[in-house]
Design a protein around this motif. Structure first.
Motif, PDB file in Angstrom:
ATOM      1  N   UNK A  34       0.821  -1.207   0.000  1.00 36.57           N
ATOM      2  CA  UNK A  34       0.000   0.000   0.000  1.00 36.57           C
ATOM      3  C   UNK A  34       0.857   1.260   0.000  1.00 36.57           C
ATOM      4  N   UNK A  35       2.011   1.193   0.650  1.00 35.60           N
ATOM      5  CA  UNK A  35       2.909   2.355   0.709  1.00 35.60           C
ATOM      6  C   UNK A  35       3.591   2.629  -0.628  1.00 35.60           C
ATOM      7  N   UNK A  36       3.562   1.652  -1.526  1.00 38.42           N
ATOM      8  CA  UNK A  36       4.210   1.806  -2.835  1.00 38.42           C
ATOM      9  C   UNK A  36       3.252   2.316  -3.908  1.00 38.42           C
ATOM     10  N   UNK A  37       1.983   2.496  -3.564  1.00 35.80           N
ATOM     11  CA  UNK A  37       0.986   2.925  -4.546  1.00 35.80           C
ATOM     12  C   UNK A  37       1.374   4.262  -5.162  1.00 35.80           C
ATOM     13  N   UNK A  38       1.435   4.287  -6.487  1.00 34.60           N
ATOM     14  CA  UNK A  38       1.750   5.503  -7.198  1.00 34.60           C
ATOM     15  C   UNK A  38       3.219   5.854  -7.274  1.00 34.60           C
ATOM     16  N   UNK A  39       4.073   5.105  -6.579  1.00 32.22           N
ATOM     17  CA  UNK A  39       5.512   5.393  -6.591  1.00 32.22           C
ATOM     18  C   UNK A  39       6.178   4.707  -7.785  1.00 32.22           C
ATOM     19  N   UNK A  40       7.166   5.357  -8.364  1.00 29.30           N
ATOM     20  CA  UNK A  40       7.907   4.765  -9.482  1.00 29.30           C
ATOM     21  C   UNK A  40       8.870   3.704  -8.958  1.00 29.30           C
ATOM     22  N   UNK A  41       8.807   2.523  -9.543  1.00 31.95           N
ATOM     23  CA  UNK A  41       9.688   1.419  -9.153  1.00 31.95           C
ATOM     24  C   UNK A  41      10.505   1.006 -10.369  1.00 31.95           C
ATOM     25  N   UNK A  42      11.804   1.088 -10.272  1.00 27.62           N
ATOM     26  CA  UNK A  42      12.687   0.727 -11.378  1.00 27.62           C
ATOM     27  C   UNK A  42      12.866  -0.787 -11.436  1.00 27.62           C
ATOM     28  N   UNK A  43      12.790  -1.349 -12.637  1.00 27.01           N
ATOM     29  CA  UNK A  43      13.010  -2.779 -12.841  1.00 27.01           C
ATOM     30  C   UNK A  43      13.887  -2.973 -14.070  1.00 27.01           C
ATOM     31  N   UNK A  44      14.545  -4.120 -14.120  1.00 28.19           N
ATOM     32  CA  UNK A  44      15.304  -4.502 -15.299  1.00 28.19           C
ATOM     33  C   UNK A  44      14.373  -5.243 -16.255  1.00 28.19           C
ATOM     34  N   UNK A  45      14.329  -4.796 -17.473  1.00 31.16           N
ATOM     35  CA  UNK A  45      13.396  -5.328 -18.464  1.00 31.16           C
ATOM     36  C   UNK A  45      13.575  -6.842 -18.672  1.00 31.16           C
ATOM     37  N   UNK A  46      12.459  -7.568 -18.682  1.00 30.64           N
ATOM     38  CA  UNK A  46      12.493  -8.997 -18.968  1.00 30.64           C
ATOM     39  C   UNK A  46      12.752  -9.883 -17.772  1.00 30.64           C
ATOM     40  N   UNK A  47      12.900  -9.306 -16.584  1.00 30.42           N
ATOM     41  CA  UNK A  47      13.149 -10.093 -15.379  1.00 30.42           C
ATOM     42  C   UNK A  47      11.833 -10.560 -14.765  1.00 30.42           C
TER      43      UNK A  47
END
Length: 264
Positions: A138-151
């Protein structure tokens, strides 16, 4: 049909009957042993699993695992540099023989490649700046989360449509970590080990695991239809889990032991 033609036709029919259905099929294990070389896809930009040292030589837990395998089998080792998105295509197209590169076992991947038994484990998390008051999804709602593509993190978060997550995709783990280190990203979805590495690169932006995504088994990937190679790899993994060599490699780079059930 003349007698000569009849005999030729009969000989051809006998030969076809003796051949296996579908014709002879190349065996990758035989090809590897004949070449006396194994080509292993490994990402060298995801410390501490894969990286290069001050002398520009490959190092890391996956690197040493690959080196141990090649040594035990008496083979020359060729690293095929890869990213999260290109690992599986590398073996599907024959560019690499196997994958040793933090490859977690998932049902989706099992549809297109084969996996050995696990040789290591990975805790998948969302990690953020220590200063951020984040305790759950719930605390992550709307926050940008970086990920490595295809993982697997990319796939998992993409499927969480009800959580209103903002996903920022990067081509590989190295650029994702750079984004976190430089201040472009305050949260990342990756392994707990990589999260802890961010603070090492920039102590003023120390990250910590905030939300557990899941625990993954890491296995060696290979193209489908190679049962002899898969069996030989499984035998090698079992032997080196039992003798403790794989655990020694993991502890050296990750600072903890493999799960007890894996080592037993």
């Amino acid at each position: 049909m003349t007698g000569r033609h009849w005999l030729a036709a009969a000989a051809l029919a006998a030969l076809c009957a003796a051949l296996p259905s579908g014709g002879a099929k190349a065996d990758l294990l035989d090809d590897i042993m004949k070449a006396k070389k194994i080509r292993i896809a490994t990402d060298l930009a995801i410390p501490p699993s894969g990286m290069v040292d001050a002398n520009m030589k490959p190092t890391g837990s996956d690197v040493e695992t690959a080196q141990l395998l090649a040594k035990d089998w008496g083979l020359e080792l060729e690293f095929v540099q890869t990213t999260g998105a290109t690992r599986i295509p590398n073996v599907q197209t024959g560019k690499a023989d196997i994958i040793i590169s933090t490859l977690s076992v998932t049902p989706e991947r099992a549809k297109v490649i084969d996996f050995t038994k696990p040789y290591a484990a990975l805790q998948s998390v969302v990690g953020c700046l220590k200063s951020l008051p984040i305790k759950d999804w719930a605390d992550l709602k709307g926050k940008a989360i970086a990920v490595s593509r295809g993982t697997t993190q990319d796939t998992t978060l993409t499927n969480m449509k009800d959580r209103d997550l903002r996903i920022a995709r990067y081509d590989d783990d190295a650029t994702m970590v750079t984004a976190a280190v430089s201040g472009q990203a305050d949260c990342v979805a990756t392994s707990a080990t990589i999260v802890n590495q961010i603070g090492v690169k920039n102590p003023s932006r120390a990250f910590e695991p905030k939300v557990l995504i899941t625990n993954f088994d890491l296995a060696i990937g290979l193209r489908q239809g190679e049962p002899r190679l898969k069996e030989k790899l499984n035998e090698w993994i079992s032997a080196n889990l039992k003798n403790g060599k794989l655990n020694e490699i993991y502890r050296k780079f990750h600072g903890s032991d493999l799960p007890a059930e894996m080592r037993s």
